[in-house]
Write a protein that holds these residues in place. Structure first.
Motif, PDB file in Angstrom:
ATOM      1  N   VAL A  76     -16.158 -15.442   9.538  1.00  0.00           N
ATOM      2  CA  VAL A  76     -16.876 -14.251   8.487  1.00  0.00           C
ATOM      3  C   VAL A  76     -16.925 -15.272   7.292  1.00  0.00           C
ATOM      4  CG1 VAL A  76     -16.648 -12.365   7.108  1.00  0.00           C
ATOM      5  CG2 VAL A  76     -16.355 -12.176   9.587  1.00  0.00           C
ATOM      6  N   THR A  77     -15.956 -16.013   6.857  1.00  0.00           N
ATOM      7  CA  THR A  77     -16.107 -16.676   5.551  1.00  0.00           C
ATOM      8  C   THR A  77     -16.929 -17.878   5.648  1.00  0.00           C
ATOM      9  OG1 THR A  77     -13.704 -16.351   5.274  1.00  0.00           O
ATOM     10  CG2 THR A  77     -14.794 -17.882   3.935  1.00  0.00           C
ATOM     11  N   TYR A  78     -17.067 -18.358   6.747  1.00  0.00           N
ATOM     12  CA  TYR A  78     -18.194 -19.476   6.882  1.00  0.00           C
ATOM     13  C   TYR A  78     -19.407 -18.699   6.866  1.00  0.00           C
ATOM     14  CZ  TYR A  78     -20.300 -23.501   8.888  1.00  0.00           C
ATOM     15  OH  TYR A  78     -21.071 -24.696   8.900  1.00  0.00           O
ATOM     16  N   ALA A  79     -19.399 -17.663   7.481  1.00  0.00           N
ATOM     17  CA  ALA A  79     -20.838 -17.005   7.632  1.00  0.00           C
ATOM     18  C   ALA A  79     -21.172 -16.428   6.165  1.00  0.00           C
ATOM     19  CB  ALA A  79     -20.903 -16.002   8.348  1.00  0.00           C
ATOM     20  N   ASN A  80     -20.404 -16.122   5.479  1.00  0.00           N
ATOM     21  CA  ASN A  80     -20.740 -15.520   4.058  1.00  0.00           C
ATOM     22  C   ASN A  80     -21.124 -16.793   3.049  1.00  0.00           C
ATOM     23  OD1 ASN A  80     -20.156 -13.001   5.174  1.00  0.00           O
ATOM     24  ND2 ASN A  80     -18.799 -12.609   3.488  1.00  0.00           N
ATOM     25  N   ARG A  81     -20.561 -17.753   3.265  1.00  0.00           N
ATOM     26  CA  ARG A  81     -20.897 -18.798   2.648  1.00  0.00           C
ATOM     27  C   ARG A  81     -22.243 -19.191   2.950  1.00  0.00           C
ATOM     28  NH1 ARG A  81     -18.336 -24.959   3.792  1.00  0.00           N
ATOM     29  NH2 ARG A  81     -19.399 -26.002   2.227  1.00  0.00           N
ATOM     30  N   PHE A  82     -22.555 -19.485   3.992  1.00  0.00           N
ATOM     31  CA  PHE A  82     -23.960 -19.632   4.327  1.00  0.00           C
ATOM     32  C   PHE A  82     -24.951 -18.844   3.739  1.00  0.00           C
ATOM     33  CE2 PHE A  82     -27.219 -18.418   7.369  1.00  0.00           C
ATOM     34  CZ  PHE A  82     -28.408 -19.384   7.195  1.00  0.00           C
ATOM     35  N   ILE A  83     -24.612 -17.445   3.858  1.00  0.00           N
ATOM     36  CA  ILE A  83     -25.674 -16.414   3.480  1.00  0.00           C
ATOM     37  C   ILE A  83     -25.659 -16.596   1.848  1.00  0.00           C
ATOM     38  CG2 ILE A  83     -25.966 -13.888   2.960  1.00  0.00           C
ATOM     39  CD1 ILE A  83     -26.543 -14.698   5.496  1.00  0.00           C
ATOM     40  N   GLY A 166      -9.695  -6.334   5.440  1.00  0.00           N
ATOM     41  CA  GLY A 166      -9.224  -7.578   4.968  1.00  0.00           C
ATOM     42  C   GLY A 166     -10.025  -8.776   4.955  1.00  0.00           C
ATOM     43  N   ILE A 167     -10.736  -9.111   5.995  1.00  0.00           N
ATOM     44  CA  ILE A 167     -11.329  -9.972   5.994  1.00  0.00           C
ATOM     45  C   ILE A 167     -12.620 -10.122   5.078  1.00  0.00           C
ATOM     46  CG2 ILE A 167     -13.354 -11.274   7.558  1.00  0.00           C
ATOM     47  CD1 ILE A 167     -11.335 -10.321   9.983  1.00  0.00           C
TER      48      ILE A 167
END
Length: 454
Positions: A76-83, A166-167
């Motif tokens: 999710v952290t990787y995905a949000n960084r992309f977004i 939390g995520i």
């Protein structure tokens, strides 16, 4: 007003980033199903021995559910960084119009909360609808009678919601920090400027190749000839395998164009030269991330094979489980392996979407030069296919050695049908990656060719 704007942005993002939302929903579905299947299992007509076995293994399954949450936290952290990177120009426009950084951060947080709530609801609903399937797997592994019932577990839903909270809190905190670190000029150019590699290797190609060979010889040799030591040192062995795989990806990206130059008649056909240069840049930049996804896939295949070997493979002629004490291993292996596999496929998809965002100017230029749309689509399929196939192929190479260890343990314990189990797991892995590949090609094509009306 801010909440309304955030909700509008999420609705638009739901169409633009289907892989992102599908991944969040998958995460919620698996986290919920992993926990809820235990409650479903206990609602069946279990014997006293079956309840004791499950009770003794409940702490193990809970620990693995925590590890699953950590895997999806990375995802999710990787995905949000992309977004955030994909929408940086939009936030820069907000800033130019006079919006305060604190207000932009609130929009970002609201969007993340709305997206998380929607994904959580869809994922839990999917988990409830799939409860007969997941319950059937749990019942089969523990050799318990099964009934096709829809079951909702409030405890599992609360656990999933807590994990998601939390995520998403971690991911949004990192997003807000990144947003505030960049100036408006940097945000305006962030979605078009390719990322620069960090900590790029300074070693020569030959030295990287030699070092990778030594590391892999140690890892694979230990797995084959010192399995006990391999299990004891499995974490450093895994790190060594990831480092070696990353170096080999980087070496391959450097050497492949050099080999292609020897065949100019093929190099100049279509967009092959363009594809090679794009792949060289992309794989050099993402070598370490691709190595991590490769390791996730390799571990996922081994865990699923082990889980099925200690459940399906331990059946007697009448289909009954011969050793109930191995059921928790089968249960954990199947679900945890699926978790790793979906995480790896999603990260690969997000990497390609991020790469497509970087390539928009290049494809716009190709369109201006009169390049045919079908040729550009073929180029997209070729690049995305290579970036999906390379980690899968090397993961299977790792699995040759990892599955040798699993096969040895399975043979000692009397597990049967091991080759058939391996073939089934590899087939499912390839099918899942194929589905993500098709979705990713569609999204990359829409992202790169929509501006040209193609």
């Amino acid at each position: 007003m801010i909440l309304k704007l955030a909700m509008r942005n999420v609705l638009r993002s739901a169409h633009d980033y289907s892989v992102y939302f599908a991944t969040l929903a998958f995460a919620a579905c698996l986290l919920y199903s992993f926990t809820a299947s235990g409650d479903y299992l206990l609602s069946l007509d279990l014997t006293a021995d079956q309840r004791d076995i499950y009770g003794s293994a409940s702490m193990v399954t809970q620990a693995f559910s925590v590890f699953s949450a950590l895997v999806f936290a990375f995802l999710v952290t990787y995905a949000n960084r992309f977004i955030l990177r994909r929408r940086s120009r939009e936030f820069a426009t907000y800033g130019i119009m006079g919006m305060e950084p604190a207000t932009m951060a609130r929009i970002l947080v609201y969007e993340g909360c709305v997206a998380a709530v929607v994904a959580l609801g869809v994922g839990v609903l999917a988990g409830v609808l799939a409860s007969p399937l997941f319950g059937a797997i749990a019942a089969f592994v523990f050799d318990a009678p099964w009934q096709p019932l829809l079951v909702f577990s409030a405890d599992a839903a609360l656990w999933t919601a807590a994990c998601f909270a939390g995520i998403m809190a971690l991911a949004l905190a990192l997003e807000v920090r990144s947003l505030r670190k960049h100036s408006l000029v940097e945000l305006l150019d962030a979605d078009g400027a390719p990322e620069q590699p960090k900590g790029a290797a300074r070693l020569s190609v030959g030295l990287q190749t030699s070092l990778a060979a030594v590391l892999l010889a140690v890892v694979w040799g230990s797995c084959l000839f010192q399995p006990t030591q391999f299990i004891v040192w499995i974490l450093p062995m895994g790190v060594a395998a990831v480092l070696a795989t990353g170096m080999l990806f980087r070496v391959w990206a450097i050497r492949r164009p050099a080999r292609a130059y020897r065949r100019p008649e093929r190099l100049l056909a279509g967009l092959r030269l363009f594809d090679l240069r794009q792949l060289q840049a992309r794989m050099s930049l993402n070598a370490n991330a691709m190595a991590c996804t490769c390791a996730l896939m390799a571990v996922a295949v081994c865990m699923m094979v082990a889980g099925l070997a200690f459940s399906v493979g331990m059946r007697d002629g009448s289909g009954r489980l011969s050793d109930l004490t191995l059921a928790p291993i089968g249960y954990v292996g199947i679900f945890y392996g699926i978790t790793f596999l979906i995480a790896a496929a999603a990260v690969l998809a997000l990497q390609q979407l991020a790469g497509a965002a970087d390539d928009r100017k290049a494809y716009r230029l190709l369109g201006n030069l009169g390049c045919d749309a079908s040729m550009m689509r073929k180029s997209i399929r070729s690049q995305v296919g290579t970036c999906f196939a390379a980690p899968l192929v090397f993961a299977l190479v790792h699995d040759v050695f990892g599955l040798a260890l699993v096969a040895f343990v399975a043979s000692v314990l009397g597990s049967a049908q091991f080759p058939l189990i391996v073939a089934g797991v590899v087939g499912v892995t390839a099918a899942l990656l194929g589905a993500y590949y098709l979705i990713t090609c569609r999204e990359c094509g829409r992202m790169l060719l929509r501006e040209e009306g193609r």
